[in-house]
Design a protein around this motif. Structure first.
Motif, PDB file in Angstrom:
ATOM      1  N   ILE A 130      54.359  42.483  17.945  1.00 29.18           N
ATOM      2  CA  ILE A 130      53.159  41.822  18.472  1.00 29.18           C
ATOM      3  C   ILE A 130      53.316  40.327  18.244  1.00 29.18           C
ATOM      4  CG2 ILE A 130      50.641  41.697  18.394  1.00 29.18           C
ATOM      5  CD1 ILE A 130      50.644  44.450  17.058  1.00 29.18           C
ATOM      6  N   SER A 131      53.127  39.535  19.259  1.00 28.96           N
ATOM      7  CA  SER A 131      53.245  38.093  19.101  1.00 28.96           C
ATOM      8  C   SER A 131      52.122  37.573  18.205  1.00 28.96           C
ATOM      9  CB  SER A 131      53.179  37.390  20.461  1.00 28.96           C
ATOM     10  OG  SER A 131      51.872  37.451  20.984  1.00 28.96           O
ATOM     11  N   PRO A 132      52.376  36.509  17.420  1.00 22.63           N
ATOM     12  CA  PRO A 132      51.317  35.941  16.582  1.00 22.63           C
ATOM     13  C   PRO A 132      50.054  35.585  17.370  1.00 22.63           C
ATOM     14  CG  PRO A 132      53.438  35.014  15.973  1.00 22.63           C
ATOM     15  CD  PRO A 132      53.673  35.823  17.225  1.00 22.63           C
ATOM     16  N   LYS A 133      50.219  35.076  18.583  1.00 27.35           N
ATOM     17  CA  LYS A 133      49.058  34.691  19.396  1.00 27.35           C
ATOM     18  C   LYS A 133      48.185  35.898  19.696  1.00 27.35           C
ATOM     19  CE  LYS A 133      47.797  32.386  23.724  1.00 27.35           C
ATOM     20  NZ  LYS A 133      48.325  31.736  24.960  1.00 27.35           N
ATOM     21  N   THR A 134      48.808  37.002  20.084  1.00 25.53           N
ATOM     22  CA  THR A 134      48.047  38.221  20.376  1.00 25.53           C
ATOM     23  C   THR A 134      47.409  38.769  19.113  1.00 25.53           C
ATOM     24  OG1 THR A 134      49.539  38.762  22.197  1.00 25.53           O
ATOM     25  CG2 THR A 134      48.194  40.557  21.303  1.00 25.53           C
ATOM     26  N   TRP A 135      48.166  38.766  18.024  1.00 26.33           N
ATOM     27  CA  TRP A 135      47.656  39.272  16.742  1.00 26.33           C
ATOM     28  C   TRP A 135      46.408  38.499  16.324  1.00 26.33           C
ATOM     29  CZ3 TRP A 135      49.867  42.928  13.183  1.00 26.33           C
ATOM     30  CH2 TRP A 135      49.285  42.930  11.919  1.00 26.33           C
ATOM     31  N   ARG A 136      46.480  37.181  16.391  1.00 22.26           N
ATOM     32  CA  ARG A 136      45.396  36.349  15.872  1.00 22.26           C
ATOM     33  C   ARG A 136      44.146  36.395  16.740  1.00 22.26           C
ATOM     34  NH1 ARG A 136      49.781  31.776  14.714  1.00 22.26           N
ATOM     35  NH2 ARG A 136      50.506  32.509  12.682  1.00 22.26           N
ATOM     36  N   ARG A 137      44.274  36.859  17.975  1.00 24.40           N
ATOM     37  CA  ARG A 137      43.082  36.986  18.815  1.00 24.40           C
ATOM     38  C   ARG A 137      42.092  37.988  18.231  1.00 24.40           C
ATOM     39  NH1 ARG A 137      45.973  37.560  23.878  1.00 24.40           N
ATOM     40  NH2 ARG A 137      45.018  39.627  24.037  1.00 24.40           N
ATOM     41  N   GLY A 138      42.596  38.876  17.393  1.00 24.77           N
ATOM     42  CA  GLY A 138      41.725  39.887  16.815  1.00 24.77           C
ATOM     43  C   GLY A 138      41.064  39.477  15.523  1.00 24.77           C
ATOM     44  N   PHE A 139      41.293  38.219  15.059  1.00 25.08           N
ATOM     45  CA  PHE A 139      40.789  37.799  13.756  1.00 25.08           C
ATOM     46  C   PHE A 139      40.023  36.485  13.861  1.00 25.08           C
ATOM     47  CE2 PHE A 139      44.430  40.444  12.911  1.00 25.08           C
ATOM     48  CZ  PHE A 139      44.052  41.210  11.813  1.00 25.08           C
ATOM     49  N   SER A 140      39.006  36.361  13.016  1.00 25.21           N
ATOM     50  CA  SER A 140      38.315  35.086  12.784  1.00 25.21           C
ATOM     51  C   SER A 140      38.335  34.831  11.286  1.00 25.21           C
ATOM     52  CB  SER A 140      36.868  35.124  13.283  1.00 25.21           C
ATOM     53  OG  SER A 140      36.827  35.233  14.694  1.00 25.21           O
ATOM     54  N   LEU A 141      38.544  33.573  10.922  1.00 28.99           N
ATOM     55  CA  LEU A 141      38.660  33.218   9.505  1.00 28.99           C
ATOM     56  C   LEU A 141      37.604  32.193   9.133  1.00 28.99           C
ATOM     57  CD1 LEU A 141      40.157  33.157   6.751  1.00 28.99           C
ATOM     58  CD2 LEU A 141      41.649  31.400   7.729  1.00 28.99           C
ATOM     59  N   VAL A 142      36.888  32.464   8.050  1.00 27.28           N
ATOM     60  CA  VAL A 142      35.964  31.490   7.466  1.00 27.28           C
ATOM     61  C   VAL A 142      36.436  31.249   6.041  1.00 27.28           C
ATOM     62  CG1 VAL A 142      33.581  30.959   6.835  1.00 27.28           C
ATOM     63  CG2 VAL A 142      34.049  32.316   8.878  1.00 27.28           C
TER      64      VAL A 142
END
Length: 311
Positions: A130-142
């Motif tokens: 899974i590309s990092p870009k696709t992976w990170r679409r599923g996460f939000s960070l605070v």
């Protein structure tokens, strides 16, 4: 007299240049340090260009960490043989002493770094596919120290979703308990927050960052000490918001306050980079001495309060 005056003038000229040499040496060392950090970034390996796996689609439903080992210096493991299952619709709290590896787990989940061994899977598909870009679409960070930008409150919240309507921005702000203080400002959502949000208090900045995360509607929200800069009333409102949204998203929370972790579906006790135990608050209070000690130390509760919590 003339010779004395000439001597003093020449002396001052010499002193100025000698002082300049010292300043140049200082500037040289500052530049040397900056260049070292700059070249560390330039020499960093490029992120994997793995093609997006067509089987991966939002929303993500499950994250698995399998036997993860990780070290920053390739010598001393910060994370040791860690395995976790994280499900969308649940709240997982990570608790442990400073340096136990909690923030490193968040960094791994966001793929700011990759494990030295083991595997991370989304819905049974390895992060390697899974590309990092696709992976990170599923996460939000605070994070504990949220990143805000010079501009209006609306622009900062809308950064998570530039196409969001005003109604969606306001709804996200209400979920993050930010709407009331925003409306008290002279320009409301059009109020300028200054560089890095300098015109806002720490708690206000935190709520803006949480509103931004909620607006993104990610599968999983990662909250690193998200209630550390807010008062107790606002903390309860945010905990309520997380509870209401747990059906739509999954939450991974790093927290020390008892009120924040008590309502989690699962609490993972992290010690020296390892998963020592996992369960609900009630289960851990009955069987895990380390968890009881951590709660006592980090919430400043006395033995009487602990007995009451156990009851």
């Amino acid at each position: 007299m003339g010779a004395l005056v000439a001597f003093v003038l020449y002396l001052f000229q010499v002193i100025v240049h000698v002082a300049g040499i010292g300043m140049n040496i200082s500037s040289y060392h500052e530049a040397k340090g900056s260049l070292k950090k700059l070249f560390e970034i330039l020499m960093e390996d490029e992120e994997s260009k793995t093609e997006v796996n067509e089987e991966v689609s939002l929303p993500f439903n499950n994250i698995q960490l399998k036997n993860i080992n990780f070290s920053y210096n390739k010598k001393d493991n910060i994370i040791r043989n860690l395995s976790l299952d994280i499900h969308r619709g649940e709240v997982l709290a990570l608790i442990g002493e400073s340096g136990a590896g909690k923030s490193t787990i968040i960094n791994l989940l966001e793929r700011f770094c990759a494990p030295d061994s083991g595997d991370m899977l989304i819905d049974t598909i390895s992060y390697k596919n899974i590309s990092p870009k696709t992976w990170r679409r599923g996460f939000s960070l605070v994070s504990q120290d949220p990143s805000l930008f010079d501009g209006t409150i609306k622009e900062n919240i809308q950064y998570a979703n530039p196409e969001a309507t005003d109604e969606e921005v306001i709804f996200a702000a209400k979920q993050a308990s930010a709407h009331d203080f925003i409306m008290k400002l002279d320009d409301g959502y059009d109020s300028d927050i200054g560089e890095y949000g300098n015109f806002l208090s720490g708690g206000q900045k935190q709520r803006i960052a949480i509103a931004r995360a909620f607006l993104r509607k990610s599968s999983f929200v990662l909250l690193d000490e998200y209630t550390s800069n807010v008062d107790s009333d606002t903390e309860q409102e945010l905990i309520k918001a997380v509870s209401q949204l747990r059906g739509e998203m999954g939450f991974v929370i790093i927290a020390h306050r008892l009120s924040t972790v008590k309502g989690a579906d699962k609490i993972a006790v992290i010690k020296n980079g390892e998963l020592e135990d996992m369960g609900t608050h009630e289960e851990l209070m009955k069987r895990n001495d380390y968890y009881v000690r951590v709660i006592k130390e980090q919430t400043n509760k006395g033995n009487d309060d602990l007995d009451e919590m156990q009851r």
